[in-house]
Design a protein around this motif. Structure first.
Motif, PDB file in Angstrom:
ATOM      1  N   ILE A   4       0.841  -1.193   0.000  1.00  0.00           N
ATOM      2  CA  ILE A   4       0.000   0.000   0.000  1.00  0.00           C
ATOM      3  C   ILE A   4       0.875   1.241   0.000  1.00  0.00           C
ATOM      4  CG2 ILE A   4      -1.655   1.328   1.364  1.00  0.00           C
ATOM      5  CD1 ILE A   4      -2.827  -1.349   2.278  1.00  0.00           C
ATOM      6  N   GLY A   5       1.911   1.265   0.820  1.00  0.00           N
ATOM      7  CA  GLY A   5       2.746   2.446   0.972  1.00  0.00           C
ATOM      8  C   GLY A   5       3.484   2.849  -0.287  1.00  0.00           C
ATOM      9  N   LYS A   6       3.914   1.881  -1.085  1.00  0.00           N
ATOM     10  CA  LYS A   6       4.716   2.239  -2.252  1.00  0.00           C
ATOM     11  C   LYS A   6       3.883   2.658  -3.454  1.00  0.00           C
ATOM     12  CE  LYS A   6       5.368  -2.452  -4.069  1.00  0.00           C
ATOM     13  NZ  LYS A   6       6.351  -3.495  -4.305  1.00  0.00           N
ATOM     14  N   ALA A   7       2.588   2.459  -3.414  1.00  0.00           N
ATOM     15  CA  ALA A   7       1.730   2.867  -4.530  1.00  0.00           C
ATOM     16  C   ALA A   7       1.561   4.386  -4.524  1.00  0.00           C
ATOM     17  CB  ALA A   7       0.371   2.193  -4.415  1.00  0.00           C
ATOM     18  N   LEU A  34      -8.793  19.483   3.730  1.00  0.00           N
ATOM     19  CA  LEU A  34      -8.426  18.588   4.828  1.00  0.00           C
ATOM     20  C   LEU A  34      -6.929  18.695   5.084  1.00  0.00           C
ATOM     21  CD1 LEU A  34     -10.440  15.396   3.820  1.00  0.00           C
ATOM     22  CD2 LEU A  34     -11.003  16.981   5.639  1.00  0.00           C
ATOM     23  N   THR A  35      -6.538  18.558   6.361  1.00  0.00           N
ATOM     24  CA  THR A  35      -5.118  18.574   6.712  1.00  0.00           C
ATOM     25  C   THR A  35      -4.796  17.353   7.568  1.00  0.00           C
ATOM     26  OG1 THR A  35      -5.523  19.897   8.683  1.00  0.00           O
ATOM     27  CG2 THR A  35      -4.953  21.089   6.682  1.00  0.00           C
ATOM     28  N   GLN A  36      -3.541  16.895   7.465  1.00  0.00           N
ATOM     29  CA  GLN A  36      -3.077  15.743   8.245  1.00  0.00           C
ATOM     30  C   GLN A  36      -1.615  15.941   8.590  1.00  0.00           C
ATOM     31  OE1 GLN A  36      -4.662  12.729   9.286  1.00  0.00           O
ATOM     32  NE2 GLN A  36      -2.746  12.515  10.363  1.00  0.00           N
ATOM     33  N   LYS A  37      -1.268  15.841   9.865  1.00  0.00           N
ATOM     34  CA  LYS A  37       0.127  15.916  10.283  1.00  0.00           C
ATOM     35  C   LYS A  37       0.747  14.539  10.096  1.00  0.00           C
ATOM     36  CE  LYS A  37       3.232  17.695  13.727  1.00  0.00           C
ATOM     37  NZ  LYS A  37       4.294  17.763  12.756  1.00  0.00           N
ATOM     38  N   VAL A  38       1.901  14.497   9.445  1.00  0.00           N
ATOM     39  CA  VAL A  38       2.584  13.246   9.139  1.00  0.00           C
ATOM     40  C   VAL A  38       3.819  13.147  10.023  1.00  0.00           C
ATOM     41  CG1 VAL A  38       3.725  11.932   7.305  1.00  0.00           C
ATOM     42  CG2 VAL A  38       1.741  13.318   6.772  1.00  0.00           C
ATOM     43  N   VAL A  52       3.898  10.851  -3.554  1.00  0.00           N
ATOM     44  CA  VAL A  52       4.726   9.685  -3.250  1.00  0.00           C
ATOM     45  C   VAL A  52       5.118   9.735  -1.775  1.00  0.00           C
ATOM     46  CG1 VAL A  52       6.841   8.456  -3.816  1.00  0.00           C
ATOM     47  CG2 VAL A  52       5.599   9.651  -5.612  1.00  0.00           C
ATOM     48  N   VAL A  53       4.882   8.627  -1.065  1.00  0.00           N
ATOM     49  CA  VAL A  53       5.213   8.521   0.357  1.00  0.00           C
ATOM     50  C   VAL A  53       6.359   7.520   0.485  1.00  0.00           C
ATOM     51  CG1 VAL A  53       4.323   7.961   2.645  1.00  0.00           C
ATOM     52  CG2 VAL A  53       2.802   8.974   0.959  1.00  0.00           C
ATOM     53  N   THR A  54       7.463   7.938   1.166  1.00  0.00           N
ATOM     54  CA  THR A  54       8.618   7.041   1.350  1.00  0.00           C
ATOM     55  C   THR A  54       9.002   6.998   2.821  1.00  0.00           C
ATOM     56  OG1 THR A  54      10.120   8.858   0.871  1.00  0.00           O
ATOM     57  CG2 THR A  54       9.555   7.416  -0.959  1.00  0.00           C
ATOM     58  N   ALA A  64       4.974   0.283   9.384  1.00  0.00           N
ATOM     59  CA  ALA A  64       3.564   0.461   9.756  1.00  0.00           C
ATOM     60  C   ALA A  64       3.075   1.862   9.369  1.00  0.00           C
ATOM     61  CB  ALA A  64       3.377   0.230  11.247  1.00  0.00           C
ATOM     62  N   GLN A  65       3.877   2.864   9.662  1.00  0.00           N
ATOM     63  CA  GLN A  65       3.453   4.238   9.388  1.00  0.00           C
ATOM     64  C   GLN A  65       3.498   4.579   7.900  1.00  0.00           C
ATOM     65  OE1 GLN A  65       5.695   6.766  11.972  1.00  0.00           O
ATOM     66  NE2 GLN A  65       4.464   6.198  13.746  1.00  0.00           N
ATOM     67  N   HIS A  66       4.320   3.889   7.141  1.00  0.00           N
ATOM     68  CA  HIS A  66       4.405   4.114   5.705  1.00  0.00           C
ATOM     69  C   HIS A  66       3.041   3.869   5.052  1.00  0.00           C
ATOM     70  CE1 HIS A  66       6.394   2.884   1.641  1.00  0.00           C
ATOM     71  NE2 HIS A  66       6.054   4.162   1.633  1.00  0.00           N
ATOM     72  N   GLY A  67       2.475   2.701   5.284  1.00  0.00           N
ATOM     73  CA  GLY A  67       1.164   2.379   4.712  1.00  0.00           C
ATOM     74  C   GLY A  67       0.056   3.209   5.317  1.00  0.00           C
ATOM     75  N   LEU A  68       0.153   3.504   6.610  1.00  0.00           N
ATOM     76  CA  LEU A  68      -0.880   4.280   7.296  1.00  0.00           C
ATOM     77  C   LEU A  68      -1.025   5.673   6.699  1.00  0.00           C
ATOM     78  CD1 LEU A  68      -2.784   4.892   9.789  1.00  0.00           C
ATOM     79  CD2 LEU A  68      -0.735   5.790  10.859  1.00  0.00           C
ATOM     80  N   PHE A  69       0.084   6.390   6.597  1.00  0.00           N
ATOM     81  CA  PHE A  69      -0.003   7.768   6.122  1.00  0.00           C
ATOM     82  C   PHE A  69      -0.342   7.830   4.635  1.00  0.00           C
ATOM     83  CE2 PHE A  69       2.461   8.699  10.031  1.00  0.00           C
ATOM     84  CZ  PHE A  69       1.511   9.520  10.609  1.00  0.00           C
TER      85      PHE A  69
END
Length: 185
Positions: A4-7, A34-38, A52-54, A64-69
């Protein structure tokens, strides 16, 4: 790697995604903002119409947090572009729902009516047709808030397994039990 995280997240037309220096992701679209603190360990980049989330390492916490965020940011993008909608059904004799503004009035077989003040981000509509169960339709751009409001409404009268009376989601299947009349003789 987290599947999920790498998509990458595709940004639809009319939606803008910005990332601040404090790792706060802001998503603006036709339905709202909408806002979200990462977490500072996770990096979020906007590259040519994709987000892109890395993650820095393969630690358990980072994985765990990679896929979550990534999932949270994807839910925000979908929410501000198309929005989320939940339909709930009141099953039971005399169960009624009425919506006036942001206040939902429910008659669920208790001695008094229940009034719920909904947050301004959630739009509510109550439908009742003859010979059909009353419906509550909730719409919002925030998936988390919508799920929380639905859970609160459902907790007032959960569906019971013998007659199936209570508040349930449309399309939800309630596992039914046979009563004492079905016992062995």
């Amino acid at each position: 790697m987290s599947r999920i995280g790498k998509a990458p997240i595709e940004i639809p037309a009319g939606v803008t995604v910005t990332v601040d220096n404090d790792n706060v992701v802001t998503v603006k679209g036709p339905k709202g903002t909408l806002t979200q603190k990462v977490n500072p360990d996770i990096t979020v980049k906007v590259e040519d119409n994709h987000v892109v989330v890395t993650r820095p390492s393969d630690d358990r916490e980072h994985r765990a947090q990679h896929g979550l965020f990534r999932a949270l940011i994807h839910n925000m993008v979908v929410g501000v572009s198309t929005g989320y909608r939940k339909e709930m059904e009141l099953v039971g004799v005399g169960y009624r729902a009425a919506a006036t503004g942001q206040v939902l009035e429910l008659s669920l077989g208790y001695s008094h009516a229940i009034y719920i003040k909904l947050p301004p981000e959630v739009k509510v509509e109550a439908k009742s047709e003859r010979n059909k169960n009353p419906l509550i339709i909730l719409e919002s751009d925030d998936k988390q808030l919508l799920g929380q409001v639905c859970a609160k409404i459902r907790s007032l009268r959960k569906p019971e397994p013998y007659k199936g009376k209570g508040i349930k989601f449309v399309g939800e299947i309630i596992r039914r039990k046979s009563g004492k009349s079905a016992s062995a003789k």
